[in-house]
Design a protein around this motif. Structure first.
Motif, mmCIF file in Angstrom:
data_model
loop_
_atom_site.group_PDB
_atom_site.id
_atom_site.type_symbol
_atom_site.label_atom_id
_atom_site.label_comp_id
_atom_site.label_asym_id
_atom_site.label_seq_id
_atom_site.Cartn_x
_atom_site.Cartn_y
_atom_site.Cartn_z
ATOM 1 N N MET A 1 0.845 -1.177 0.000
ATOM 2 C CA MET A 1 0.000 0.000 0.000
ATOM 3 C C MET A 1 0.896 1.247 0.000
ATOM 4 O O MET A 1 1.804 1.366 0.819
ATOM 5 C CB MET A 1 -0.902 -0.007 1.246
ATOM 6 N N ALA A 2 0.648 2.140 -0.896
ATOM 7 C CA ALA A 2 1.431 3.366 -1.012
ATOM 8 C C ALA A 2 0.980 4.378 0.040
ATOM 9 O O ALA A 2 -0.189 4.440 0.405
ATOM 10 C CB ALA A 2 1.275 3.961 -2.405
ATOM 11 N N LYS A 3 1.927 5.156 0.514
ATOM 12 C CA LYS A 3 1.607 6.214 1.477
ATOM 13 C C LYS A 3 0.947 7.369 0.744
ATOM 14 O O LYS A 3 1.440 7.819 -0.286
ATOM 15 C CB LYS A 3 2.865 6.719 2.174
ATOM 16 N N PHE A 4 -0.149 7.832 1.284
ATOM 17 C CA PHE A 4 -0.830 8.982 0.708
ATOM 18 C C PHE A 4 -0.213 10.269 1.218
ATOM 19 O O PHE A 4 0.023 11.204 0.481
ATOM 20 C CB PHE A 4 -2.325 8.933 1.046
ATOM 21 N N LYS A 5 0.072 10.302 2.508
ATOM 22 C CA LYS A 5 0.586 11.517 3.131
ATOM 23 C C LYS A 5 1.261 11.154 4.439
ATOM 24 O O LYS A 5 0.914 10.161 5.061
ATOM 25 C CB LYS A 5 -0.583 12.469 3.404
ATOM 26 N N GLU A 6 2.200 11.951 4.846
ATOM 27 C CA GLU A 6 2.813 11.804 6.161
ATOM 28 C C GLU A 6 2.485 13.033 6.982
ATOM 29 O O GLU A 6 2.335 14.130 6.457
ATOM 30 C CB GLU A 6 4.330 11.647 6.056
ATOM 31 N N SER A 7 2.359 12.832 8.273
ATOM 32 C CA SER A 7 2.056 13.917 9.190
ATOM 33 C C SER A 7 2.946 13.774 10.415
ATOM 34 O O SER A 7 3.205 12.647 10.865
ATOM 35 C CB SER A 7 0.581 13.843 9.594
ATOM 36 N N ASN A 8 3.405 14.883 10.954
ATOM 37 C CA ASN A 8 4.280 14.849 12.122
ATOM 38 C C ASN A 8 3.628 15.515 13.316
ATOM 39 O O ASN A 8 2.953 16.538 13.183
ATOM 40 C CB ASN A 8 5.600 15.583 11.828
#
Length: 112
Positions: free
Chosen positions: A1-8
């Protein structure tokens, strides 16, 4: 599954000379929070490989005792709600609610 977005989510801890927290600040860009002051935090993460909880529990040395009691009570209440959302176990949710009422009574947190 590909990452859609990263959040910190970032947590800054200012320590005194004895490595006791004096200030806590957190930021969550996606939530519109930047350098928000906090007096205490409880962070738990599940290590699926080791089958254990990893924890960071911090509070500033000027955290008032009455605030700490309320913080723990509110954390316990929300843990019961979260447990229910994750498991749909009504019986345990109700048991946890009963304990939270008991806790509030013993800590004299009930509204008068």
């Amino acid at each position: 599954m590909a990452k859609f977005k990263e959040s910190n989510i970032n947590i800054k801890v200012a320590l005194d000379e004895n490595r006791v927290p004096e200030e806590l600040q957190w930021s969550a860009e996606d939530g519109g929070v930047e350098n928000q002051e906090a007096k205490a935090m409880l962070l738990s993460m599940w290590d699926a490989k080791q089958k254990e909880t990893l924890k960071i529990d911090l509070w500033t040395k000027d955290m008032p005792l009455d605030d700490m009691k309320m913080f723990f009570h509110q954390t316990l209440v929300t843990m019961g709600d979260t447990f229910y959302r994750a498991t749909q176990d009504e019986k345990m949710r109700d048991t946890m609610k009963d304990f939270c009422e008991f806790f509030a009574d013993k800590m004299d947190l009930k509204k008068k």
